[in-house]
Structures are given as structure tokens and as C-alpha cells.
Design a protein around this motif. Structure first.
Motif, PDB file in Angstrom:
ATOM      1  N   MET A  27       0.840  -1.200   0.000  1.00 45.49           N
ATOM      2  CA  MET A  27       0.000   0.000   0.000  1.00 45.49           C
ATOM      3  C   MET A  27       0.869   1.241   0.000  1.00 45.49           C
ATOM      4  O   MET A  27       2.055   1.189   0.341  1.00 45.49           O
ATOM      5  N   ARG A  28       0.272   2.352  -0.376  1.00 46.13           N
ATOM      6  CA  ARG A  28       0.997   3.626  -0.393  1.00 46.13           C
ATOM      7  C   ARG A  28       1.303   4.059   1.035  1.00 46.13           C
ATOM      8  O   ARG A  28       0.554   3.730   1.956  1.00 46.13           O
ATOM      9  N   PRO A  29       2.402   4.819   1.230  1.00 48.21           N
ATOM     10  CA  PRO A  29       2.747   5.258   2.590  1.00 48.21           C
ATOM     11  C   PRO A  29       1.612   5.957   3.312  1.00 48.21           C
ATOM     12  O   PRO A  29       1.403   5.729   4.507  1.00 48.21           O
ATOM     13  N   GLU A  30       0.856   6.793   2.597  1.00 49.11           N
ATOM     14  CA  GLU A  30      -0.231   7.515   3.267  1.00 49.11           C
ATOM     15  C   GLU A  30      -1.330   6.571   3.740  1.00 49.11           C
ATOM     16  O   GLU A  30      -2.061   6.890   4.693  1.00 49.11           O
ATOM     17  N   GLU A  31      -1.460   5.403   3.118  1.00 48.21           N
ATOM     18  CA  GLU A  31      -2.406   4.394   3.600  1.00 48.21           C
ATOM     19  C   GLU A  31      -1.848   3.646   4.799  1.00 48.21           C
ATOM     20  O   GLU A  31      -2.591   3.252   5.697  1.00 48.21           O
ATOM     21  N   THR A  64       6.830  -1.110  -1.032  1.00 49.24           N
ATOM     22  CA  THR A  64       7.993  -1.625  -1.743  1.00 49.24           C
ATOM     23  C   THR A  64       7.704  -3.003  -2.319  1.00 49.24           C
ATOM     24  O   THR A  64       6.879  -3.752  -1.787  1.00 49.24           O
ATOM     25  N   ALA A  65       8.411  -3.316  -3.403  1.00 47.47           N
ATOM     26  CA  ALA A  65       8.287  -4.646  -3.992  1.00 47.47           C
ATOM     27  C   ALA A  65       8.788  -5.715  -3.025  1.00 47.47           C
ATOM     28  O   ALA A  65       8.274  -6.843  -3.009  1.00 47.47           O
ATOM     29  N   ASP A  66       9.787  -5.360  -2.224  1.00 46.58           N
ATOM     30  CA  ASP A  66      10.309  -6.338  -1.261  1.00 46.58           C
ATOM     31  C   ASP A  66       9.250  -6.714  -0.227  1.00 46.58           C
ATOM     32  O   ASP A  66       9.153  -7.872   0.180  1.00 46.58           O
ATOM     33  N   PHE A  67       8.475  -5.745   0.218  1.00 46.58           N
ATOM     34  CA  PHE A  67       7.409  -6.043   1.174  1.00 46.58           C
ATOM     35  C   PHE A  67       6.373  -6.968   0.527  1.00 46.58           C
ATOM     36  O   PHE A  67       5.959  -7.968   1.122  1.00 46.58           O
ATOM     37  N   ALA A  68       5.973  -6.652  -0.701  1.00 42.78           N
ATOM     38  CA  ALA A  68       5.019  -7.496  -1.407  1.00 42.78           C
ATOM     39  C   ALA A  68       5.565  -8.906  -1.583  1.00 42.78           C
ATOM     40  O   ALA A  68       4.849  -9.899  -1.419  1.00 42.78           O
ATOM     41  N   GLU A  69       6.868  -9.020  -1.871  1.00 42.47           N
ATOM     42  CA  GLU A  69       7.508 -10.319  -2.016  1.00 42.47           C
ATOM     43  C   GLU A  69       7.519 -11.061  -0.683  1.00 42.47           C
ATOM     44  O   GLU A  69       7.278 -12.274  -0.634  1.00 42.47           O
ATOM     45  N   GLY A  70       7.786 -10.356   0.409  1.00 43.91           N
ATOM     46  CA  GLY A  70       7.795 -10.987   1.721  1.00 43.91           C
ATOM     47  C   GLY A  70       6.451 -11.584   2.078  1.00 43.91           C
ATOM     48  O   GLY A  70       6.364 -12.706   2.596  1.00 43.91           O
TER      49      GLY A  70
END
Length: 258
Positions: free
Chosen positions: A73-77, A237-243
């Protein structure tokens, strides 16, 4: 309407607060973090409560944030989500009442943060602690960057976060993360007994102690703001989504730094 995610019980001057998602090993979802903050804030303002004992239902203390509710999600979310969790830590740090953690089973990620934020940590010898945040591409929050160094020292805290490993209750006590270890199954009884002893201290003195601890070092509240900003950036980040994807697929994540 389902059962509350946080249960309370009063035993004389001791209020027992229980994380109540045993089917999820008391993972912290959005509902639990709001209910827990409200319960802790209420305990602080209740003249009949002298000490709070924080524990988990079932076989775990807290397995961390509920990954099933996480997505990129976006930082503001992400900021409101992280701030809702940090409200729990503020409720512990700013409370006029000492808070004793009773840790049975797993305390991972945010579960470590939650325990470390308490004024006393009683754990089962067989409890398991692990910071775990980097496994899903995050750095850590809920006061971890203040509470953990305060307990184990900055150098050890860095190693526990850089090279996450699982610690038994006995190992955690050796590092200072835990204050007392007891046989499995007796943690809550010991924590309540300790809380009852603490409750015999003068309430005004306890209140002043809590306020002085907040001023003992640099204001830890500053850390919560920095943590929230960092976690919010990492949520996008893509890394978070990957995690998260790797966690659900039960495979090792492949982080690429983007």
C-alpha cells in the motif's frame, strides 16, 4: 457479533488483559490493536487498578502482526495502520500503572515489541522470541527501536534485528529481554503474583516512577514517529510485497531492494 479480541479480568487491584485471537496465535490485526489500546488506556484511568498484566490466550503470547491482513500500500495508507499499533505502545509507556507481560509460547515481531515495552517481562522457559520483521521486508515498529536497546543494549539489539534468531525464554533472560523465567504453564500465575506485590507500593509513587522512566533517556515517543514513517515507506515496496507472497507460499523470500 463475535467475541472481543481483547479480554479483561480484575483480580483485586490487578487487571489481566488477554489478547484473544488464539486461532491466529494472537496476531495483531486492525481490530485488536484498537481494542487493546482502548483497554490499556481505560486501565490507566481506573482508580481501582494498580497494575496491569498483559498475556495471550491459548499457546502463544503474540505471533506479531497479522500477515493475512497485510498488502502492499501507499505510505499515506500505511501510516494510520502503523499509528494504530503505536497507540498501544503509547498506552503502555504513558500509563500511570506498571504493566507486566506474561509470555507463554511465541512472541514474534510485534509480539517482541509488545513484551519489551512492558515494565516487567515474565516468560516461560520454553517461550520463543524472534524479531522477525525483516522476513516480510519490514524494519520493525511498536517501539522496538527504543524498548529493545533499553533492555539488551544497542549492540545486542542491532544483532537481534540484523540476524534474527529464535531465542528461548532462558536465552532471552540471559540477554535482558526477559526479567524472569518460570516453568511452562506457570507464567500467568507468576506474573499475577508479581503484580500483586507491586500493587502494595504507593500508587502515587508508582505514577511518578512511570513518568520518570519516560524521561530516563531520550524521549522514546520520538522513536514511534520515525518508526511509523519508515514502516509506511516500506509498505510500498516490492520487497514487502515479495515478503508477504513468500510467507503465504511458505517459501524463502527473494528480496531485490526495490
Amino acid at each position: 457479533m463475535g467475541e472481543s479480541t481483547v479480554l479483561t479480568e480484575d483480580r483485586g487491584p490487578v487487571r489481566i488483559v488477554t489478547l484473544n485471537r488464539p486461532e491466529r496465535r494472537n496476531a495483531i490485526d486492525l481490530v485488536l490493536r484498537v481494542e487493546l489500546a482502548e483497554v490499556l488506556e481505560s486501565a490507566s484511568g481506573d482508580a481501582g487498578v494498580r497494575v496491569v498484566v498483559l498475556t495471550g490466550a491459548g499457546r502463544a503470547f503474540c505471533s506479531g502482526g497479522d500477515i493475512s491482513t497485510m498488502r502492499r500500500m501507499r505510505p499515506e495508507e500505511a501510516v494510520p495502520r502503523v499509528e494504530a499499533a503505536n497507540r498501544v505502545i503509547r498506552a503502555i509507556w504513558n500509563s500511570e500503572k506498571p504493566v507486566v507481560a506474561a509470555v507463554e509460547g511465541a512472541a514474534f515481531g510485534a509480539g517482541v515489541s509488545l513484551a519489551a515495552a512492558c515494565d516487567r517481562v515474565v516468560a516461560s522457559e520454553e517461550a520463543v522470541f524472534g524479531t522477525a520483521f525483516t522476513g516480510v521486508g519490514l524494519a520493525g515498529d511498536m517501539g522496538l527501536f527504543s524498548s529493545l536497546p533499553a533492555r539488551v543494549g544497542p549492540a545486542v539489539a542491532k544483532q537481534l534485528m540484523l540476524l534474527p534468531r529464535r531465542l528461548s525464554g532462558v536465552q532471552a533472560r540471559g540477554l535482558g529481554l526477559v526479567d524472569e523465567t518460570v516453568p511452562a504453564g506457570t507464567t500467568l500465575d507468576r506474573a499475577i503474583a508479581d503484580a500483586e506485590q507491586i500493587a502494595t507500593a504507593p500508587p502515587l509513587a508508582l505514577r511518578e516512577m512511570k513518568q520518570l522512566w519516560r524521561r530516563w533517556a531520550a524521549d522514546p515517543s520520538d522513536v514511534l514517529g520515525f518508526e511509523a514513517q519508515a514502516q509506511a515507506r516500506l509498505f510500498d515496496t516490492a520487497d514487502f510485497a515479495e515478503g508477504i507472497e513468500a510467507f503465504h507460499a511458505k517459501r524463502a523470500p527473494q528480496f531485490r531492494g526495490h
